[in-house]
Design a protein around this motif. Structure first.
Motif, PDB file in Angstrom:
ATOM      1  N   ARG A  81      32.225  43.354  30.585  1.00  0.00           N
ATOM      2  CA  ARG A  81      31.190  44.354  30.295  1.00  0.00           C
ATOM      3  C   ARG A  81      29.802  43.961  30.782  1.00  0.00           C
ATOM      4  NH1 ARG A  81      33.040  48.196  26.370  1.00  0.00           N
ATOM      5  NH2 ARG A  81      35.014  47.534  25.494  1.00  0.00           N
ATOM      6  N   THR A  82      29.572  42.675  31.037  1.00  0.00           N
ATOM      7  CA  THR A  82      28.224  42.254  31.441  1.00  0.00           C
ATOM      8  C   THR A  82      28.270  41.423  32.724  1.00  0.00           C
ATOM      9  OG1 THR A  82      28.192  40.146  30.245  1.00  0.00           O
ATOM     10  CG2 THR A  82      27.543  42.123  28.996  1.00  0.00           C
ATOM     11  N   ALA A  83      27.152  41.468  33.437  1.00  0.00           N
ATOM     12  CA  ALA A  83      27.032  40.650  34.644  1.00  0.00           C
ATOM     13  C   ALA A  83      27.098  39.165  34.279  1.00  0.00           C
ATOM     14  CB  ALA A  83      25.712  40.975  35.361  1.00  0.00           C
ATOM     15  N   ALA A  84      26.520  38.798  33.149  1.00  0.00           N
ATOM     16  CA  ALA A  84      26.537  37.397  32.724  1.00  0.00           C
ATOM     17  C   ALA A  84      27.967  36.896  32.521  1.00  0.00           C
ATOM     18  CB  ALA A  84      25.723  37.216  31.451  1.00  0.00           C
ATOM     19  N   GLU A  85      28.844  37.757  31.978  1.00  0.00           N
ATOM     20  CA  GLU A  85      30.245  37.369  31.788  1.00  0.00           C
ATOM     21  C   GLU A  85      30.950  37.182  33.138  1.00  0.00           C
ATOM     22  OE1 GLU A  85      32.240  39.357  28.053  1.00  0.00           O
ATOM     23  OE2 GLU A  85      30.864  40.799  29.013  1.00  0.00           O
ATOM     24  N   ILE A  86      30.587  37.991  34.113  1.00  0.00           N
ATOM     25  CA  ILE A  86      31.199  37.859  35.438  1.00  0.00           C
ATOM     26  C   ILE A  86      30.744  36.561  36.088  1.00  0.00           C
ATOM     27  CG2 ILE A  86      31.370  38.882  37.741  1.00  0.00           C
ATOM     28  CD1 ILE A  86      31.102  41.660  36.328  1.00  0.00           C
ATOM     29  N   VAL A  87      29.470  36.243  35.984  1.00  0.00           N
ATOM     30  CA  VAL A  87      28.964  34.977  36.526  1.00  0.00           C
ATOM     31  C   VAL A  87      29.628  33.797  35.817  1.00  0.00           C
ATOM     32  CG1 VAL A  87      26.913  33.524  36.822  1.00  0.00           C
ATOM     33  CG2 VAL A  87      26.767  35.983  37.280  1.00  0.00           C
ATOM     34  N   ALA A  88      29.789  33.896  34.510  1.00  0.00           N
ATOM     35  CA  ALA A  88      30.458  32.822  33.754  1.00  0.00           C
ATOM     36  C   ALA A  88      31.899  32.653  34.214  1.00  0.00           C
ATOM     37  CB  ALA A  88      30.399  33.117  32.252  1.00  0.00           C
ATOM     38  N   ALA A  89      32.587  33.763  34.519  1.00  0.00           N
ATOM     39  CA  ALA A  89      33.963  33.672  35.019  1.00  0.00           C
ATOM     40  C   ALA A  89      33.993  33.014  36.388  1.00  0.00           C
ATOM     41  CB  ALA A  89      34.591  35.058  35.076  1.00  0.00           C
ATOM     42  N   PHE A  90      33.005  33.299  37.228  1.00  0.00           N
ATOM     43  CA  PHE A  90      32.909  32.625  38.529  1.00  0.00           C
ATOM     44  C   PHE A  90      32.807  31.114  38.317  1.00  0.00           C
ATOM     45  CE2 PHE A  90      30.521  30.868  42.090  1.00  0.00           C
ATOM     46  CZ  PHE A  90      31.238  31.358  43.176  1.00  0.00           C
ATOM     47  N   ASP A  91      31.906  30.696  37.449  1.00  0.00           N
ATOM     48  CA  ASP A  91      31.727  29.263  37.175  1.00  0.00           C
ATOM     49  C   ASP A  91      32.988  28.636  36.595  1.00  0.00           C
ATOM     50  OD1 ASP A  91      29.070  29.455  38.023  1.00  0.00           O
ATOM     51  OD2 ASP A  91      28.277  29.630  35.984  1.00  0.00           O
ATOM     52  N   ARG A  92      33.635  29.344  35.712  1.00  0.00           N
ATOM     53  CA  ARG A  92      34.812  28.818  35.007  1.00  0.00           C
ATOM     54  C   ARG A  92      36.063  28.804  35.888  1.00  0.00           C
ATOM     55  NH1 ARG A  92      35.509  32.898  31.389  1.00  0.00           N
ATOM     56  NH2 ARG A  92      36.989  33.838  32.831  1.00  0.00           N
ATOM     57  N   ASP A  93      36.238  29.836  36.724  1.00  0.00           N
ATOM     58  CA  ASP A  93      37.506  30.018  37.430  1.00  0.00           C
ATOM     59  C   ASP A  93      37.482  29.692  38.916  1.00  0.00           C
ATOM     60  OD1 ASP A  93      38.465  30.955  34.993  1.00  0.00           O
ATOM     61  OD2 ASP A  93      38.147  33.066  35.516  1.00  0.00           O
ATOM     62  N   VAL A  94      36.379  29.934  39.583  1.00  0.00           N
ATOM     63  CA  VAL A  94      36.344  29.766  41.042  1.00  0.00           C
ATOM     64  C   VAL A  94      35.970  28.340  41.426  1.00  0.00           C
ATOM     65  CG1 VAL A  94      35.290  30.549  43.190  1.00  0.00           C
ATOM     66  CG2 VAL A  94      35.879  32.203  41.401  1.00  0.00           C
ATOM     67  N   VAL A  95      34.912  27.832  40.865  1.00  0.00           N
ATOM     68  CA  VAL A  95      34.447  26.492  41.245  1.00  0.00           C
ATOM     69  C   VAL A  95      35.532  25.429  40.992  1.00  0.00           C
ATOM     70  CG1 VAL A  95      32.674  24.746  40.854  1.00  0.00           C
ATOM     71  CG2 VAL A  95      32.035  27.173  40.984  1.00  0.00           C
ATOM     72  N   PRO A  96      36.200  25.434  39.832  1.00  0.00           N
ATOM     73  CA  PRO A  96      37.245  24.420  39.613  1.00  0.00           C
ATOM     74  C   PRO A  96      38.454  24.558  40.540  1.00  0.00           C
ATOM     75  CG  PRO A  96      36.486  25.284  37.516  1.00  0.00           C
ATOM     76  CD  PRO A  96      35.897  26.155  38.592  1.00  0.00           C
ATOM     77  N   VAL A  97      38.816  25.795  40.925  1.00  0.00           N
ATOM     78  CA  VAL A  97      39.974  25.936  41.807  1.00  0.00           C
ATOM     79  C   VAL A  97      39.660  25.370  43.189  1.00  0.00           C
ATOM     80  CG1 VAL A  97      39.681  28.274  42.759  1.00  0.00           C
ATOM     81  CG2 VAL A  97      41.954  27.411  42.283  1.00  0.00           C
ATOM     82  N   LEU A  98      38.407  25.445  43.618  1.00  0.00           N
ATOM     83  CA  LEU A  98      38.042  24.806  44.888  1.00  0.00           C
ATOM     84  C   LEU A  98      38.280  23.302  44.798  1.00  0.00           C
ATOM     85  CD1 LEU A  98      36.928  24.717  47.750  1.00  0.00           C
ATOM     86  CD2 LEU A  98      34.609  24.777  46.764  1.00  0.00           C
ATOM     87  N   GLU A  99      37.988  22.711  43.666  1.00  0.00           N
ATOM     88  CA  GLU A  99      38.236  21.273  43.500  1.00  0.00           C
ATOM     89  C   GLU A  99      39.730  20.966  43.587  1.00  0.00           C
ATOM     90  OE1 GLU A  99      35.799  19.074  43.743  1.00  0.00           O
ATOM     91  OE2 GLU A  99      34.531  20.853  43.942  1.00  0.00           O
ATOM     92  N   ARG A 100      40.579  21.852  43.073  1.00  0.00           N
ATOM     93  CA  ARG A 100      42.032  21.665  43.203  1.00  0.00           C
ATOM     94  C   ARG A 100      42.453  21.713  44.664  1.00  0.00           C
ATOM     95  NH1 ARG A 100      44.828  26.057  40.149  1.00  0.00           N
ATOM     96  NH2 ARG A 100      46.628  25.218  41.242  1.00  0.00           N
ATOM     97  N   VAL A 101      41.879  22.646  45.409  1.00  0.00           N
ATOM     98  CA  VAL A 101      42.206  22.763  46.831  1.00  0.00           C
ATOM     99  C   VAL A 101      41.736  21.512  47.578  1.00  0.00           C
ATOM    100  CG1 VAL A 101      41.792  24.095  48.945  1.00  0.00           C
ATOM    101  CG2 VAL A 101      42.250  25.288  46.779  1.00  0.00           C
ATOM    102  N   LYS A 102      40.585  20.995  47.208  1.00  0.00           N
ATOM    103  CA  LYS A 102      40.069  19.787  47.853  1.00  0.00           C
ATOM    104  C   LYS A 102      40.974  18.577  47.629  1.00  0.00           C
ATOM    105  CE  LYS A 102      35.126  20.868  47.788  1.00  0.00           C
ATOM    106  NZ  LYS A 102      33.810  20.467  47.221  1.00  0.00           N
ATOM    107  N   SER A 103      41.824  18.628  46.615  1.00  0.00           N
ATOM    108  CA  SER A 103      42.705  17.489  46.336  1.00  0.00           C
ATOM    109  C   SER A 103      44.016  17.543  47.125  1.00  0.00           C
ATOM    110  CB  SER A 103      42.994  17.401  44.832  1.00  0.00           C
ATOM    111  OG  SER A 103      43.858  18.451  44.426  1.00  0.00           O
TER     112      SER A 103
END
Length: 170
Positions: A81-103
């Motif tokens: 419902r909010t832009a802040a929640e979408i940004v939080a999902a980016f931080d929570r879900d996208v950034v860590p998966v890049l670290e998995r790919v880097k491994s």
């Protein structure tokens, strides 16, 4: 492609994604809270739906690459419902998966993977596709921001709102 070639290409692509994701996050965070229902044209997505697609497709690309399985993408579900929640999902879900790919190992990076029966390429190539997909939708979002008279952050140089060099001196 040899594992060594895949590892070399991945090093470049990881640096690219680190930079692209920082810029993507900046644009996601620039969306005004009251503009989530804005859309361009009848065929356009709402701002919330575009933002959510960016987050969910980035997560899906990363998870597929990390698992060496790109035969489908997960259902995106409804946007928060909010832009802040979408940004939080980016931080929570996208950034860590890049670290998995880097491994991934060099051998894994060179592994041919089928992409939804469209192509079978070494998985490292899909890291580049991931970056391109991110850039494509971020371009759409920057257009939305300008059309709603919101602040458009610098992307690859200055913008009318952040002239070239201003971000470096701020």
């Amino acid at each position: 492609m040899t594992p060594e070639q895949a590892q070399g290409l991945a090093g470049y692509l990881f640096q690219t994604l680190d930079n692209e994701f920082a810029t993507t996050r900046k644009l996601l965070a620039a969306v005004p809270a009251g503009q989530l229902n804005f859309k361009l044209g009848e065929k356009g997505r709402t701002t919330a739906d575009l933002m959510w697609h960016m987050v969910q497709s980035d997560r899906g690309f990363g998870e597929g690459i990390a698992s060496l399985k790109l035969d489908s993408f997960p259902d995106e579900g409804a946007a928060p419902r909010t832009a802040a929640e979408i940004v939080a999902a980016f931080d929570r879900d996208v950034v860590p998966v890049l670290e998995r790919v880097k491994s991934l190992t060099p051998e894994q990076l060179a592994t041919p993977v089928n992409f939804m029966n469209f192509a079978t390429l070494p998985v490292v190539i899909y890291i580049g596709w991931w970056a391109n997909h991110t850039i494509h939708h971020r371009g759409q979002l920057s257009t939305y921001l300008r059309a709603m008279n919101a602040h458009v952050p610098s992307i690859y140089g200055g913008s009318a709102d952040e002239p070239f060099g201003a971000a470096a001196t701020a």
